[in-house]
Design a protein around this motif. Structure first.
Motif, PDB file in Angstrom:
ATOM      1  N   GLY A 126      45.913  68.158  36.538  1.00 27.93           N
ATOM      2  CA  GLY A 126      46.133  69.442  35.907  1.00 27.93           C
ATOM      3  C   GLY A 126      44.888  70.308  35.885  1.00 27.93           C
ATOM      4  O   GLY A 126      44.924  71.490  36.228  1.00 27.93           O
ATOM      5  N   TYR A 127      43.761  69.703  35.476  1.00 27.68           N
ATOM      6  CA  TYR A 127      42.550  70.491  35.253  1.00 27.68           C
ATOM      7  C   TYR A 127      41.331  69.957  35.997  1.00 27.68           C
ATOM      8  O   TYR A 127      40.281  70.594  35.990  1.00 27.68           O
ATOM      9  N   GLY A 128      41.453  68.803  36.627  1.00 29.43           N
ATOM     10  CA  GLY A 128      40.329  68.176  37.308  1.00 29.43           C
ATOM     11  C   GLY A 128      40.230  66.715  36.901  1.00 29.43           C
ATOM     12  O   GLY A 128      40.777  66.297  35.879  1.00 29.43           O
ATOM     13  N   GLU A 129      39.529  65.946  37.700  1.00 28.68           N
ATOM     14  CA  GLU A 129      39.405  64.509  37.450  1.00 28.68           C
ATOM     15  C   GLU A 129      38.475  64.211  36.279  1.00 28.68           C
ATOM     16  O   GLU A 129      38.511  63.124  35.705  1.00 28.68           O
ATOM     17  N   ASP A 130      37.594  65.158  35.948  1.00 27.30           N
ATOM     18  CA  ASP A 130      36.699  64.978  34.807  1.00 27.30           C
ATOM     19  C   ASP A 130      36.524  66.329  34.120  1.00 27.30           C
ATOM     20  O   ASP A 130      37.121  67.319  34.521  1.00 27.30           O
ATOM     21  N   GLY A 131      35.709  66.351  33.065  1.00 30.70           N
ATOM     22  CA  GLY A 131      35.524  67.590  32.324  1.00 30.70           C
ATOM     23  C   GLY A 131      36.273  67.583  31.008  1.00 30.70           C
ATOM     24  O   GLY A 131      37.067  66.682  30.713  1.00 30.70           O
ATOM     25  N   PRO A 132      36.062  68.613  30.187  1.00 31.48           N
ATOM     26  CA  PRO A 132      36.611  68.612  28.817  1.00 31.48           C
ATOM     27  C   PRO A 132      38.127  68.663  28.737  1.00 31.48           C
ATOM     28  O   PRO A 132      38.701  68.256  27.729  1.00 31.48           O
ATOM     29  N   TYR A 133      38.801  69.179  29.779  1.00 34.20           N
ATOM     30  CA  TYR A 133      40.261  69.308  29.730  1.00 34.20           C
ATOM     31  C   TYR A 133      40.983  68.219  30.530  1.00 34.20           C
ATOM     32  O   TYR A 133      42.198  68.293  30.720  1.00 34.20           O
ATOM     33  N   ARG A 134      40.275  67.226  31.001  1.00 34.93           N
ATOM     34  CA  ARG A 134      40.845  66.280  31.957  1.00 34.93           C
ATOM     35  C   ARG A 134      42.100  65.590  31.448  1.00 34.93           C
ATOM     36  O   ARG A 134      42.992  65.263  32.226  1.00 34.93           O
ATOM     37  N   MET A 135      42.222  65.412  30.124  1.00 31.35           N
ATOM     38  CA  MET A 135      43.370  64.686  29.589  1.00 31.35           C
ATOM     39  C   MET A 135      44.459  65.605  29.041  1.00 31.35           C
ATOM     40  O   MET A 135      45.474  65.127  28.538  1.00 31.35           O
ATOM     41  N   LEU A 136      44.280  66.915  29.146  1.00 25.39           N
ATOM     42  CA  LEU A 136      45.312  67.825  28.669  1.00 25.39           C
ATOM     43  C   LEU A 136      46.499  67.821  29.629  1.00 25.39           C
ATOM     44  O   LEU A 136      46.345  67.588  30.829  1.00 25.39           O
ATOM     45  N   PRO A 137      47.707  68.090  29.130  1.00 22.32           N
ATOM     46  CA  PRO A 137      48.884  68.098  30.013  1.00 22.32           C
ATOM     47  C   PRO A 137      48.836  69.260  30.999  1.00 22.32           C
ATOM     48  O   PRO A 137      48.654  70.415  30.612  1.00 22.32           O
ATOM     49  N   GLY A 138      49.008  68.960  32.270  1.00 23.05           N
ATOM     50  CA  GLY A 138      48.981  69.983  33.317  1.00 23.05           C
ATOM     51  C   GLY A 138      50.369  70.549  33.543  1.00 23.05           C
ATOM     52  O   GLY A 138      50.990  70.269  34.573  1.00 23.05           O
TER      53      GLY A 138
END
Length: 396
Positions: A126-138
């Motif tokens: 959804g947002y990238g493999e890492d970073g602050p949003y990585r676990m948000l629903p895409g």
């Protein structure tokens, strides 16, 4: 022969973006094996628009043609072994698991590329493999809201309006499809596979190349007008106008032509690159007063004869009956073993020597499990044991 004949794809994706990308590969002739749980992929159980089918719902049907279904339990050691065995001869592996899931399942790029260095591994998120949003629903609508695009159209102060299609999913699907093809081409030249990463946030952001460059390079603010102008970075007239019997679109007409065709001196003497920006609301309102007086067909005939860019606003019932759509063969029909005769959107890319084709409809859960495992070299006894233990599901 289709253009990707001989290419084997393992499709471990769910929902829309991943399956859509894999379907495009299948349309071009790749052998796409949909690896799904023994209970069936999530999309089989989540109808789109409330539409259902006999054995396969419309949502799944639309995204999984030209695939075979291998239904296995990847959480079991035996099921994982089946998949790893298939990876040895695969060309493309596609997944859109949440970040970290591929590693937990032992099907991450590092693991699979060690088994098959020629593998093209497509990872979607959804947002990238890492970073602050990585676990948000895409999810599509959430990404549309983040993209900024909703505030490029419509009237100032009016609620932002989402696109009328699953736009981010589709753009991400095509990005993954493009990435897979490019990586396969690289492999033809060098013999080496690679990791291809696509995320929905970057896909919807970079598709706005012109708009965002106007903002970041041209320093032009994203300012909507009082009237529902269709794009903040395009001069008036540009939008949807009501007619006597419906709606139509009008785009960037020359003012001297409008003055003549509408018989209105209001537009005379205006300059496109001056009043087209400074008088955006007044121009919209004036055109609206004229167009409401006659039906859409009247204005289309009149404006097209004067080389004014315009068009109808269709619903789906209008779209499927449009003469150009019929001429193009945009929709295709085929017989599905459980859903009967179906009519669906076809192939957007045409090849003169290797045309796309539908060779099979969306599969039933595990419809091809035994077939795929037999091709991988497993014996009849091994396959029977996997099915009996519940690791693999073969549709009866």
């Amino acid at each position: 022969m289709t253009i990707l004949n001989g290419i084997r794809v393992l499709d471990c994706s769910i929902a829309m973006a991943g399956p859509f990308a894999a379907q495009r590969l299948g349309d071009m002739g790749a052998d796409v094996v949909k690896v799904e749980p023994t209970s069936g992929e999530w999309q089989r159980h989540a109808s789109a628009g409330g539409a259902v089918g006999n054995s396969i719902n419309v949502s799944f049907l639309s995204l999984n043609r030209n695939k075979r279904s291998l239904a296995i339990d990847l959480k079991s050691p035996e099921g994982k072994a089946v998949l790893l065995d298939l990876v040895k001869d695969a060309d493309v592996f596609l997944q859109n698991y949440r970040p970290g899931v591929a590693e937990r399942l032992g099907v991450d790029y590092a693991t699979l590329s060690a088994i098959n260095p020629r593998l093209v591994y497509v990872s979607m998120s959804g947002y990238g493999e890492d970073g602050p949003y990585r676990m948000l629903p895409g999810q599509d609508l959430l990404l549309q809201g983040m993209s900024g695009a909703m505030l490029s159209a419509g009237a100032e102060g009016a609620p932002p309006s989402p696109a009328g299609q699953y736009l981010v999913d589709a753009i991400a699907a095509y990005s993954a499809f493009e990435g897979a093809l490019a990586a396969l081409f690289h492999r033809e030249r060098t013999g080496e596979g690679q990791l291809v990463q696509v995320n929905m946030l970057d896909a919807i952001t970079t598709i706005q190349m012109q708009e965002l460059s106007v903002f970041t390079v041209g320093n032009k603010p994203q300012a909507r007008s009082a009237e529902p102008h269709a794009h903040s970075y395009i001069r008036s007239p540009y939008g949807v106008f009501q007619t006597a019997d419906g709606y139509m679109t009008l785009a960037m007409a020359r003012f001297e032509t409008l003055a003549r065709e509408l018989d209105d001196p209001f537009f005379a003497g205006m300059e496109e690159e001056r009043e087209g920006w400074t008088q955006r609301d007044a121009i919209f309102a004036r055109i609206r007063e004229h167009l409401i007086r006659q039906p859409t067909a009247h204005w289309l005939e009149k404006f097209r004869a004067a080389d004014i860019w315009c068009g109808p606003v269709y619903g789906y019932a209008d779209l499927v009956e449009d003469p150009q759509i019929k001429h193009n063969g945009t929709f295709v029909e085929y017989d599905h073993p459980t859903e009967g005769r179906v009519k669906v959107p076809g192939f957007p890319i045409r090849f003169s020597r290797t045309p796309s084709a539908i060779t099979r409809g969306a599969p039933l859960v595990g419809e091809h499990s035994e077939e795929v495992l037999r091709e991988s070299g497993r014996s009849a006894d091994e396959i029977a044991q996997l099915i009996e233990s519940g690791v693999v599901r073969q549709h009866a």
